[in-house]
Design a protein around this motif. Structure first.
Motif, mmCIF file in Angstrom:
data_model
loop_
_atom_site.group_PDB
_atom_site.id
_atom_site.type_symbol
_atom_site.label_atom_id
_atom_site.label_comp_id
_atom_site.label_asym_id
_atom_site.label_seq_id
_atom_site.Cartn_x
_atom_site.Cartn_y
_atom_site.Cartn_z
ATOM 1 N N TYR A 74 -9.961 37.134 -44.884
ATOM 2 C CA TYR A 74 -9.172 37.001 -43.845
ATOM 3 C C TYR A 74 -9.515 36.701 -41.999
ATOM 4 C CZ TYR A 74 -5.509 37.637 -39.866
ATOM 5 O OH TYR A 74 -5.077 37.915 -38.965
ATOM 6 N N PHE A 75 -10.662 38.074 -42.524
ATOM 7 C CA PHE A 75 -11.615 37.731 -41.039
ATOM 8 C C PHE A 75 -12.185 36.313 -40.790
ATOM 9 C CE2 PHE A 75 -10.236 41.891 -40.573
ATOM 10 C CZ PHE A 75 -9.860 42.392 -39.811
ATOM 11 N N THR A 76 -13.351 36.310 -41.627
ATOM 12 C CA THR A 76 -13.980 34.777 -41.774
ATOM 13 C C THR A 76 -13.252 33.163 -42.005
ATOM 14 O OG1 THR A 76 -14.299 35.186 -43.607
ATOM 15 C CG2 THR A 76 -16.086 35.952 -42.579
ATOM 16 N N VAL A 77 -11.987 33.318 -43.006
ATOM 17 C CA VAL A 77 -11.672 31.985 -43.017
ATOM 18 C C VAL A 77 -10.333 31.976 -42.513
ATOM 19 C CG1 VAL A 77 -11.667 30.793 -45.029
ATOM 20 C CG2 VAL A 77 -13.444 31.875 -45.347
ATOM 21 N N GLY A 78 -9.696 32.924 -42.758
ATOM 22 C CA GLY A 78 -8.688 32.925 -42.246
ATOM 23 C C GLY A 78 -7.578 33.108 -40.817
ATOM 24 N N LYS A 79 -8.903 33.535 -39.957
ATOM 25 C CA LYS A 79 -8.169 33.573 -38.518
ATOM 26 C C LYS A 79 -9.135 32.105 -38.592
ATOM 27 C CE LYS A 79 -6.898 37.102 -35.895
ATOM 28 N NZ LYS A 79 -7.029 37.972 -35.347
ATOM 29 N N LYS A 80 -8.255 31.461 -37.154
ATOM 30 C CA LYS A 80 -8.585 30.224 -36.232
ATOM 31 C C LYS A 80 -9.577 31.280 -35.306
ATOM 32 C CE LYS A 80 -5.186 26.793 -37.978
ATOM 33 N NZ LYS A 80 -4.281 26.340 -37.073
ATOM 34 N N ARG A 81 -10.370 30.194 -34.671
ATOM 35 C CA ARG A 81 -11.252 31.327 -33.370
ATOM 36 C C ARG A 81 -10.677 30.325 -33.013
ATOM 37 N NH1 ARG A 81 -12.565 36.102 -35.113
ATOM 38 N NH2 ARG A 81 -13.425 35.822 -37.468
#
Length: 81
Positions: A74-81
């Motif tokens: 979730y934190f590495t792939v799921g959220k857009k930066r």
């Protein structure tokens, strides 16, 4: 008939075979994993859907059901930066 061991008994035996230091490390990692899973679910609930890769309905059970990999993904792939 072959006497097979109950899975719960197997887990108890495995836990009882650990040293005190190993029990401490396992407890710390378990608590850390639980805290980060909770933080990921809290963050997901407060994040706008357009800032995610994928729908919220996907991430909720993925974070909750897939140990460690769920919240890490979730934190590495799921959220857009």
């Amino acid at each position: 008939m072959m006497d097979s061991m109950n899975p719960i008994d197997s887990l108890k035996d495995a836990w009882n075979s650990l040293s005190k230091e190993e029990e401490t490390v396992a407890g710390i990692f378990g608590a850390l994993d639980t805290a980060l899973k909770g933080y990921a679910l809290w963050d997901l609930a407060r994040t706008d859907a357009h800032r995610l890769r994928g729908p919220k309905w996907f991430w909720t059970p993925f974070i909750g059901g897939v140990n460690t990999i769920g919240w890490a993904a979730y934190f590495t792939v799921g959220k857009k930066r």
